[in-house]
Enzyme design. Sequence first.
Site, PDB file in Angstrom:
ATOM      1  N   ARG A   1       9.654   7.791  -6.428  1.00 55.04           N
ATOM      2  CA  ARG A   1       8.210   7.977  -6.274  1.00 55.04           C
ATOM      3  C   ARG A   1       7.961   9.101  -5.273  1.00 55.04           C
ATOM      4  NH1 ARG A   1       4.042   4.983  -2.497  1.00 55.04           N
ATOM      5  NH2 ARG A   1       2.265   6.239  -3.098  1.00 55.04           N
TER       6      ARG A   1
ATOM      7  N   HIS B   1      -1.746  11.749  -1.945  1.00 50.73           N
ATOM      8  CA  HIS B   1      -1.214  10.985  -0.818  1.00 50.73           C
ATOM      9  C   HIS B   1      -1.669  11.682   0.465  1.00 50.73           C
ATOM     10  CE1 HIS B   1       2.165   8.038   0.461  1.00 50.73           C
ATOM     11  NE2 HIS B   1       1.591   8.462   1.586  1.00 50.73           N
TER      12      HIS B   1
ATOM     13  N   GLU C   1      -3.229   4.357  -1.055  1.00 54.25           N
ATOM     14  CA  GLU C   1      -3.868   3.679   0.076  1.00 54.25           C
ATOM     15  C   GLU C   1      -5.231   4.238   0.476  1.00 54.25           C
ATOM     16  OE1 GLU C   1      -1.115   3.398   3.315  1.00 54.25           O
ATOM     17  OE2 GLU C   1       0.313   2.237   2.163  1.00 54.25           O
TER      18      GLU C   1
ATOM     19  N   ASN D   1       1.414  -1.436  -1.963  1.00 52.88           N
ATOM     20  CA  ASN D   1       2.143  -1.028  -0.761  1.00 52.88           C
ATOM     21  C   ASN D   1       1.953  -2.129   0.257  1.00 52.88           C
ATOM     22  OD1 ASN D   1       2.573   1.425  -1.987  1.00 52.88           O
ATOM     23  ND2 ASN D   1       1.393   2.631  -0.515  1.00 52.88           N
TER      24      ASN D   1
ATOM     25  N   TYR E   1       3.672  -4.043   4.003  1.00 53.26           N
ATOM     26  CA  TYR E   1       4.639  -3.938   5.083  1.00 53.26           C
ATOM     27  C   TYR E   1       4.806  -5.216   5.888  1.00 53.26           C
ATOM     28  CZ  TYR E   1       5.113   1.015   4.192  1.00 53.26           C
ATOM     29  OH  TYR E   1       5.400   2.212   3.589  1.00 53.26           O
TER      30      TYR E   1
ATOM     31  N   GLU F   1       5.612   0.707  -2.248  1.00 53.84           N
ATOM     32  CA  GLU F   1       6.102   0.975  -0.883  1.00 53.84           C
ATOM     33  C   GLU F   1       6.358  -0.335  -0.171  1.00 53.84           C
ATOM     34  OE1 GLU F   1       3.831   3.372   1.949  1.00 53.84           O
ATOM     35  OE2 GLU F   1       3.516   4.857   0.377  1.00 53.84           O
TER      36      GLU F   1
HETATM   37  C1  PNW Z   1       1.826   3.981   4.560  1.00 60.78           C
HETATM   38  N1  PNW Z   1      -1.280   0.679   9.238  1.00 60.78           N
HETATM   39  O1  PNW Z   1       0.899   4.184   5.564  1.00 60.78           O
HETATM   40  C2  PNW Z   1       1.865   5.319   3.836  1.00 60.78           C
HETATM   41  O2  PNW Z   1       1.633   5.263   2.459  1.00 60.78           O
HETATM   42  C3  PNW Z   1       3.033   6.153   4.176  1.00 60.78           C
HETATM   43  O3  PNW Z   1       2.688   7.499   3.994  1.00 60.78           O
HETATM   44  C4  PNW Z   1       3.525   5.840   5.574  1.00 60.78           C
HETATM   45  O4  PNW Z   1       4.510   6.709   6.013  1.00 60.78           O
HETATM   46  C5  PNW Z   1       4.011   4.403   5.565  1.00 60.78           C
HETATM   47  O5  PNW Z   1       3.005   3.526   5.106  1.00 60.78           O
HETATM   48  C6  PNW Z   1       4.522   3.888   6.902  1.00 60.78           C
HETATM   49  O6  PNW Z   1       3.489   3.887   7.861  1.00 60.78           O
HETATM   50  C7  PNW Z   1       0.418   3.245   6.448  1.00 60.78           C
HETATM   51  O7  PNW Z   1      -1.680   1.149  10.318  1.00 60.78           O
HETATM   52  C8  PNW Z   1       0.000   3.722   7.669  1.00 60.78           C
HETATM   53  O8  PNW Z   1      -1.387  -0.529   8.956  1.00 60.78           O
HETATM   54  C9  PNW Z   1      -0.563   2.880   8.581  1.00 60.78           C
HETATM   55  C10 PNW Z   1      -0.710   1.542   8.267  1.00 60.78           C
HETATM   56  C11 PNW Z   1      -0.286   1.056   7.046  1.00 60.78           C
HETATM   57  C12 PNW Z   1       0.282   1.923   6.130  1.00 60.78           C
END
Ligand code: PNW
Length: 544
Positions: free
Chosen positions: A82, A128, A174, A313, A315, A379
């Site tokens: 991707r 992006h 996002e 995406n 985390y 992601e």
């Molecule tokens: C994503 N938060 O961004 C993006 O899609 C990527 O480009 C980035 O490098 C990756 O996650 C890691 O950060 C985020 O503050 C940036 O919660 C910030 C947040 C979440 C996702």
Amino acid sequence: MSVQPAQTEKLPSDFLWGFATASFQIEGSTNADGRGKSWWDDFAKLPGKTLDGRDGDVATDSYNRWEDDLDLLVSYGVNSYRFSLAWSRIIPLGGRNDPVNEAGIQWYSNLIDGLLKRGITPFVTLYHWDLPQALYDRYGGWLGREIVEDYVNYAKICFQRFGDRVKFWLTHNEPWCVSVLGHGRGVFAPGRSSDRTRSPEGDSSTEPWIVGHNLILAHANACKLYREQFKASQGGTIGITLNGDMALPYDDSPENIAAAQHALDVAIGWFADPIYLGDYPEYMKEMLGDRLPRFTPEERAVVLGSSEFYGMNTYTTNLCKAGGDDEFQGKVEYTFTRPDGTQLGTQAHCAWLQDYPEGFRALLNYLYKRYSKPIYVTENGFAVKDENTMPLEQALADHDRVQYFKGNTAAILAAVNEDGVDIRSYFAWSLLDNFEWADGYVTRFGLTYVDYDTQERYPKDSAKFVTQWFKEHVSSAPEPKQDQGPTKEPEHLELPQANGDAAETDSTTTSPTVETADPTSAKKKTKRAPFARFTAYISTFLGI
Ligand code: PNW
């Protein structure tokens, strides 16, 4: 127990897996071959905008090293990659009447051919976060309604020039981040905010909601165009990818159970509800009143059903308490500290991220149940604490990242095979350490270490784990082809529970908008071991 895992313990043979990147984070060469400026070019150079004061001019130098990077992907054995296209390489000034840059198109065309030659399926993000600077100068970028036509024109050129070879399209990455981090908190380009210590202009109470609205309309109209003019001949699929982390109630008090839903409404429902269900969440309408733009019936018809899948995406997981005045979190306070004082999971380098695979599995279930679409995980990743200051050998032994992927790959398998969630891809973020936006190069998300002095790449232990895991868990035998079209109805979506069957009897407190799963189906489940520490409030929250 058999040595060979049963077929049901695997993922289907057409499951896409690999790594994700984004143009501005890896390419560098910001002046090469006629590229126009993006709004991140100068923003990153302003004092105080990135943690280490560094910018994206070189990044991982992937504009020059792209063939080496593709060879790295081959060495990992992935079946998909991707990446995103830089709008300003393709149309340097961005607009529908501006010239197209053949050299930029050629570079991406070579990249796509290079992938196909290596047997790797391209999965392409149109936007992006690197907007052509000229469009911001002209009409405020995403603040101006004109952006919709300019974006659709850009998308059309991409479909025309790459759609013969690209079958998986993502419109936006996002949009919450573009809206809130770019126009509310002011930490990402263009850095607008009501906070005058941060930005000379901006209104955090109105602009993020306008930007979000225009992002949705641009996405939806690009999808409409793809369906009307390209899909039949090119045979691809198109959708949006949303960020969103699981939100769990801090405890089982009714206000905190409601708070978790409010957090999901604003983090995810803001974009997903209009696109998959037809309108903004009620909670957002109540919270924002006439500051939230509304869809006309004509717009709504274009928006509803525009995305053919759910691009995910994710985390982390947040514990939610009602209260506070942060509208971008739905007036909900987030914490990783449980009522008993323990932490939810392992802390990453960035404050907003802890490892909690149970939350990932819960979110997969929540999204599949609520939106009824196949899920492409686009992601998922982790930044090890202090990795940037470690000697190379220590950084490569990235134990916490390995643990993160161990947990989340097990969650994927369980969600597919035990919960019946239709998941079609998994992309780890990221192929390389790279330009981590406002964090500069201090925070490393790569599964491959990059020495920024030499641009040498070194696989971390996590790359070895993830590639080995997918080689073992994606079926090799071709299966009956899964239909890309009508989605199979989500069924038996019960979540794993804290202690075997305990939660089945305790489901009196349910979230107001999360439906109750069929409790009888919980009896069918047999494999709960990896999720034994799944907390009781997850089952309470989802009413099972
Ligand atoms: C994503 N938060 O961004 C993006 O899609 C990527 O480009 C980035 O490098 C990756 O996650 C890691 O950060 C985020 O503050 C940036 O919660 C910030 C947040 C979440 C996702």
